[in-house]
Design a protein around this motif. Structure first.
Motif, PDB file in Angstrom:
ATOM      1  N   SER A  26       0.829  -1.207   0.000  1.00 49.34           N
ATOM      2  CA  SER A  26       0.000   0.000   0.000  1.00 49.34           C
ATOM      3  C   SER A  26       0.859   1.251   0.000  1.00 49.34           C
ATOM      4  N   GLY A  27       2.011   1.186   0.667  1.00 50.30           N
ATOM      5  CA  GLY A  27       2.913   2.336   0.681  1.00 50.30           C
ATOM      6  C   GLY A  27       3.426   2.677  -0.700  1.00 50.30           C
ATOM      7  N   LEU A  28       3.850   1.659  -1.439  1.00 48.21           N
ATOM      8  CA  LEU A  28       4.329   1.902  -2.800  1.00 48.21           C
ATOM      9  C   LEU A  28       3.195   2.389  -3.702  1.00 48.21           C
ATOM     10  N   ALA A  29       1.974   1.885  -3.457  1.00 47.30           N
ATOM     11  CA  ALA A  29       0.829   2.359  -4.241  1.00 47.30           C
ATOM     12  C   ALA A  29       0.570   3.835  -3.967  1.00 47.30           C
ATOM     13  N   ALA A  30       0.695   4.233  -2.697  1.00 48.32           N
ATOM     14  CA  ALA A  30       0.464   5.638  -2.342  1.00 48.32           C
ATOM     15  C   ALA A  30       1.547   6.543  -2.925  1.00 48.32           C
ATOM     16  N   ARG A  45       6.771   0.534 -12.005  1.00 49.18           N
ATOM     17  CA  ARG A  45       6.026  -0.738 -12.016  1.00 49.18           C
ATOM     18  C   ARG A  45       6.982  -1.902 -11.756  1.00 49.18           C
ATOM     19  N   VAL A  46       8.155  -1.860 -12.348  1.00 54.18           N
ATOM     20  CA  VAL A  46       9.154  -2.908 -12.117  1.00 54.18           C
ATOM     21  C   VAL A  46       9.592  -2.911 -10.647  1.00 54.18           C
ATOM     22  N   LEU A  47       9.827  -1.725 -10.085  1.00 54.19           N
ATOM     23  CA  LEU A  47      10.195  -1.622  -8.673  1.00 54.19           C
ATOM     24  C   LEU A  47       9.098  -2.186  -7.785  1.00 54.19           C
ATOM     25  N   PHE A  48       7.869  -1.849  -8.106  1.00 55.56           N
ATOM     26  CA  PHE A  48       6.716  -2.344  -7.344  1.00 55.56           C
ATOM     27  C   PHE A  48       6.690  -3.873  -7.353  1.00 55.56           C
ATOM     28  N   ALA A  49       6.919  -4.456  -8.529  1.00 58.23           N
ATOM     29  CA  ALA A  49       6.911  -5.913  -8.654  1.00 58.23           C
ATOM     30  C   ALA A  49       8.090  -6.545  -7.913  1.00 58.23           C
ATOM     31  N   LEU A  50       9.260  -5.916  -7.993  1.00 49.78           N
ATOM     32  CA  LEU A  50      10.448  -6.464  -7.344  1.00 49.78           C
ATOM     33  C   LEU A  50      10.313  -6.475  -5.819  1.00 49.78           C
ATOM     34  N   VAL A  51       9.518  -5.578  -5.285  1.00 54.69           N
ATOM     35  CA  VAL A  51       9.274  -5.552  -3.844  1.00 54.69           C
ATOM     36  C   VAL A  51       8.113  -6.466  -3.474  1.00 54.69           C
ATOM     37  N   SER A  52       6.996  -6.360  -4.181  1.00 54.75           N
ATOM     38  CA  SER A  52       5.766  -7.054  -3.803  1.00 54.75           C
ATOM     39  C   SER A  52       5.807  -8.555  -4.043  1.00 54.75           C
ATOM     40  N   ILE A  53       6.327  -8.974  -5.199  1.00 53.49           N
ATOM     41  CA  ILE A  53       6.275 -10.401  -5.537  1.00 53.49           C
ATOM     42  C   ILE A  53       7.131 -11.253  -4.601  1.00 53.49           C
ATOM     43  N   PRO A  54       8.406 -10.901  -4.347  1.00 59.61           N
ATOM     44  CA  PRO A  54       9.173 -11.698  -3.379  1.00 59.61           C
ATOM     45  C   PRO A  54       8.563 -11.693  -1.984  1.00 59.61           C
ATOM     46  N   PHE A  55       8.042 -10.546  -1.546  1.00 58.94           N
ATOM     47  CA  PHE A  55       7.424 -10.446  -0.227  1.00 58.94           C
ATOM     48  C   PHE A  55       6.207 -11.362  -0.152  1.00 58.94           C
ATOM     49  N   ALA A  56       5.373 -11.316  -1.193  1.00 63.57           N
ATOM     50  CA  ALA A  56       4.182 -12.164  -1.224  1.00 63.57           C
ATOM     51  C   ALA A  56       4.558 -13.639  -1.286  1.00 63.57           C
ATOM     52  N   SER A  57       5.620 -13.964  -2.014  1.00 60.25           N
ATOM     53  CA  SER A  57       6.058 -15.360  -2.121  1.00 60.25           C
ATOM     54  C   SER A  57       6.496 -15.909  -0.769  1.00 60.25           C
ATOM     55  N   VAL A  58       7.261 -15.120  -0.026  1.00 60.39           N
ATOM     56  CA  VAL A  58       7.689 -15.533   1.317  1.00 60.39           C
ATOM     57  C   VAL A  58       6.472 -15.742   2.212  1.00 60.39           C
ATOM     58  N   LEU A  59       5.529 -14.815   2.130  1.00 62.19           N
ATOM     59  CA  LEU A  59       4.323 -14.903   2.950  1.00 62.19           C
ATOM     60  C   LEU A  59       3.539 -16.172   2.631  1.00 62.19           C
ATOM     61  N   ILE A  60       3.370 -16.466   1.351  1.00 56.96           N
ATOM     62  CA  ILE A  60       2.597 -17.638   0.937  1.00 56.96           C
ATOM     63  C   ILE A  60       3.278 -18.925   1.386  1.00 56.96           C
TER      64      ILE A  60
END
Length: 238
Positions: A26-30, A45-60
């Motif tokens: 949400s911070g990056l979206a804001a 968009r690339v930065l957003f993906a590089l942060v969100s996707i690995p974070f989400a993968s660890v969480l999952i």
């Protein structure tokens, strides 16, 4: 202390991961308007993906490993039809979660990434399909697993997506102004409410799109890979 023996450290870790993901996502979206001015829409968009996707993968992965942690509050996995019901609910949740939220060409940064304002397809049912899909997924999996760890995870995910409803509306209004307010008047957060109130009309032909075929293929593929994903995740010792 014996009464709290079910409260494993994983309960606190999943809360930390969820809070961290919510802040990052949400911070990056804001920060997107400022970030795009600094580095451009594609790079952001690339930065957003590089942060969100690995974070989400660890969480999952962490969720899969620890999903049965804590107290078992109920067990309905042997109830006839429950397995199929959870899969059907999960499939429906993906219909809400994905086709209205991205453009694959934008994710790849081939086309210029944009925040889209529209009210067709799934948006006629709910203005925030991601929230609805996530709530539906949480309900189905909480019912299936029945553990305190799953309850904590679902509470965190739902809280984040309810915040995202307010946050998303705020960002849309800041970007589109009166145009968004008009869309807001004709749509609803609660599924089908705007349709029932006569503010919106459901047009089924709008769902005949490649995006929804892609979701169907994704669900079928995930059905096949789901056991393998669980087996692979359980090899880790997080």
């Amino acid at each position: 202390m014996a009464a709290l023996s079910w409260l494993t450290p994983s309960h606190f870790i999943i809360v930390g991961l969820l809070v961290g993901f919510a802040i990052a996502h949400s911070g990056l979206a804001a920060l997107r308007p400022r970030g795009e001015k600094l580095i451009g829409a594609r790079a952001y968009r690339v930065l957003f993906a590089l942060v969100s996707i690995p974070f989400a993968s660890v969480l999952i992965i962490y969720f899969i490993i620890h999903r049965y942690d804590g107290a078992q509050l109920w067990n309905v996995q042997g109830v006839p039809g429950m397995f199929e019901g959870v899969w059907i609910a999960s499939a429906i949740s993906f219909v809400f979660l994905y086709p209205a939220t991205f453009n694959l060409l934008e994710i790849a940064a081939i086309q210029k990434p944009e925040i889209h304002l529209y009210e067709t397809g799934i948006i006629r049912i709910t203005r925030h399909p991601q929230m609805v899909g996530q709530v539906l997924w949480c309900i189905a999996h909480t019912l299936w697993l029945g553990t305190t760890f799953m309850l904590v995870t679902s509470a965190g995910l739902i809280a984040h997506h309810l915040f995202a409803v307010w946050h998303g509306d705020r960002r849309w209004q800041a970007k589109y102004g009166d145009a968004f307010l008009k869309v807001k008047e004709r749509t609803s957060v609660i599924p089908f409410l705007a349709i029932l109130q006569g503010r919106q009309e459901l047009k089924l032909l709008e769902f005949v799109k490649p995006a929804y075929v892609g979701i169907l293929l994704f669900v079928l593929g995930f059905w096949w890979v789901h056991p393998k994903l669980i087996q692979a995740s359980q090899q880790l010792t997080w």
